[in-house]
Write a protein that holds these residues in place. Structure first.
Motif, PDB file in Angstrom:
ATOM      1  N   MET A   1       6.762  -1.398 -11.209  1.00  0.00           N
ATOM      2  CA  MET A   1       8.143  -1.903 -11.166  1.00  0.00           C
ATOM      3  C   MET A   1       8.533  -2.321  -9.745  1.00  0.00           C
ATOM      4  O   MET A   1       9.231  -3.317  -9.553  1.00  0.00           O
ATOM      5  N   ILE A   2       8.076  -1.530  -8.761  1.00  0.00           N
ATOM      6  CA  ILE A   2       8.412  -1.848  -7.363  1.00  0.00           C
ATOM      7  C   ILE A   2       7.777  -3.160  -6.935  1.00  0.00           C
ATOM      8  O   ILE A   2       8.426  -4.023  -6.350  1.00  0.00           O
ATOM      9  N   MET A   3       6.480  -3.310  -7.226  1.00  0.00           N
ATOM     10  CA  MET A   3       5.751  -4.511  -6.817  1.00  0.00           C
ATOM     11  C   MET A   3       5.422  -5.360  -8.049  1.00  0.00           C
ATOM     12  O   MET A   3       4.274  -5.579  -8.402  1.00  0.00           O
TER      13      MET A   3
ATOM     14  N   ARG B   1       0.837  -1.213   0.000  1.00  0.00           N
ATOM     15  CA  ARG B   1       0.000   0.000   0.000  1.00  0.00           C
ATOM     16  C   ARG B   1       0.868   1.257   0.000  1.00  0.00           C
ATOM     17  O   ARG B   1       0.521   2.261  -0.642  1.00  0.00           O
ATOM     18  N   PHE B   2       1.999   1.198   0.698  1.00  0.00           N
ATOM     19  CA  PHE B   2       2.936   2.325   0.716  1.00  0.00           C
ATOM     20  C   PHE B   2       3.461   2.603  -0.692  1.00  0.00           C
ATOM     21  O   PHE B   2       3.475   3.748  -1.154  1.00  0.00           O
ATOM     22  N   ALA B   3       3.859   1.533  -1.391  1.00  0.00           N
ATOM     23  CA  ALA B   3       4.383   1.695  -2.751  1.00  0.00           C
ATOM     24  C   ALA B   3       3.304   2.203  -3.704  1.00  0.00           C
ATOM     25  O   ALA B   3       3.562   3.059  -4.560  1.00  0.00           O
ATOM     26  N   ALA B   4       2.081   1.687  -3.547  1.00  0.00           N
ATOM     27  CA  ALA B   4       0.991   2.070  -4.450  1.00  0.00           C
ATOM     28  C   ALA B   4       0.574   3.527  -4.269  1.00  0.00           C
ATOM     29  O   ALA B   4       0.287   4.228  -5.254  1.00  0.00           O
ATOM     30  N   LEU B   5       0.532   4.012  -3.037  1.00  0.00           N
ATOM     31  CA  LEU B   5       0.044   5.365  -2.773  1.00  0.00           C
ATOM     32  C   LEU B   5       1.141   6.425  -2.810  1.00  0.00           C
ATOM     33  O   LEU B   5       0.893   7.566  -3.199  1.00  0.00           O
ATOM     34  N   CYS B   6       2.341   6.052  -2.392  1.00  0.00           N
ATOM     35  CA  CYS B   6       3.431   7.033  -2.330  1.00  0.00           C
ATOM     36  C   CYS B   6       4.265   7.071  -3.622  1.00  0.00           C
ATOM     37  O   CYS B   6       4.896   8.088  -3.908  1.00  0.00           O
ATOM     38  N   HIS B   7       4.263   5.976  -4.369  1.00  0.00           N
ATOM     39  CA  HIS B   7       5.019   5.930  -5.628  1.00  0.00           C
ATOM     40  C   HIS B   7       4.150   5.296  -6.722  1.00  0.00           C
ATOM     41  O   HIS B   7       4.502   4.243  -7.267  1.00  0.00           O
TER      42      HIS B   7
END
Length: 314
Positions: free
Chosen positions: A134-136, A122-128
């Motif tokens: 690519m991150i997830m 959720r951090f990766a989806a909302l902040c980046h």
């Protein structure tokens, strides 16, 4: 009272709330309903995500794994708990107690890691959001899921084997609703100082550290939400994250209290009630918090329901 060593213990007696027989009768009905709702709710999530192609993203696949853990955890602990509540004293074999503790630790520790992985997602989806694919990616997702289960297996195998290596002193009565580590250890008549150090360290690493990382992730998420231009988007994201954080706090908070508490801090009945929070309430609430309030999940569920009705009519 006569002492007996571990080799002579063929079974244990789970006392439950035997001092309050009237309470046990009432709790049996309540727990049975909660167990059935937990199984149905989590099974629906597993089936819907499996059948609906649009829900095959990391967020929902993490959720599916969490539901598998919740169903498994409930199946390990609830039938025996219901048996304890239906009688004054319920017997469980030595092997049965070993197996129950093993799977409680396996699914409980796996859930700790999965909740941490879900917070990172959720951090990766909302902040980046731009770099999120690519991150997830699929490889990272698989590593996080496999690592969560593998670490759960490792902790469960080591801790359960260590606990049952201690000689057990009579009487063979476990003043609890299930074979969890703290009440079983109370029967040990050996020096468990090294194990207590290990258990304290592992609890800090597996419960406290992930919980703090989750809190930090959600603080970053909160700042990202506040920067959203859309009021509706902010409200939706805040509602989702607040409900996730509620579930996480309930699970980690009560588990932390149970496994880090001093031995004489609370009465046995209080300890039983605290253990019910993460063994009973968390598996029940997670489907409501993570899925049934989610618009995409509700749309997918209605889509599958309409498809079933059409096939039934035809």
């Amino acid at each position: 009272m006569k002492r007996q060593n571990q080799s002579s213990v063929a079974e244990f007696i789970l006392l439950g709330f035997s001092n309050f027989p009237e309470l046990q009768e009432k709790l049996f009905g309540i727990f049975l309903v909660i167990y059935l709702v937990t199984l149905i709710g989590n099974d629906i999530i597993i089936v819907v995500i499996s059948l609906e192609q649009s829900l095959h993203g990391p967020m929902y696949l993490f959720l599916q794994n969490l539901s598998v853990v919740e169903v498994s955890f409930s199946a390990v602990i609830m039938p025996e708990m219901l048996a304890v509540l239906s009688t004054e004293k319920a017997a469980i074999s030595f092997a049965g107690c070993f197996a129950q503790m093993y799977f409680i630790l396996l699914f409980g520790r796996t859930e700790c890691f999965l909740l941490g992985a879900m917070a990172y997602d959720r951090f990766a989806a909302l902040c980046h959001p731009l770099s999120y694919p690519m991150i997830m990616n699929k490889r990272v997702f698989m590593k996080l899921v496999i690592s969560s289960w593998a670490l759960g297996f490792m902790v469960a195998t080591l801790q359960t084997s260590w606990v049952f290596s201690f000689p057990s002193c009579g009487p063979n009565e476990i003043n609890h609703l299930s074979c969890e580590t703290p009440p079983v250890l109370e029967l040990a008549c050996a020096d468990i100082f090294l194990f207590e150090i290990y258990a304290f360290t592992v609890t800090i690493l597996i419960i406290m550290v992930p919980f703090l990382l989750i809190l930090l992730s959600y603080i970053r998420i909160l700042f990202a939400i506040l920067k959203m231009p859309s009021t509706t988007g902010r409200q939706k994201a805040f509602s989702t994250c607040a409900s996730h954080l509620t579930s996480v706090t309930l699970f980690y908070g009560t588990a932390n209290t149970t496994y880090l508490q001093p031995k004489s801090s609370y009465s046995p009945e209080t300890k039983k009630l605290m253990s019910l929070a993460y063994s009973l309430l968390t598996p029940l609430l997670n489907p409501l918090i993570y899925s049934l309030r989610n618009s995409e999940m509700k749309r997918a569920l209605m889509k599958l329901w309409r498809r079933k009705m059409v096939l039934h009519i035809v």
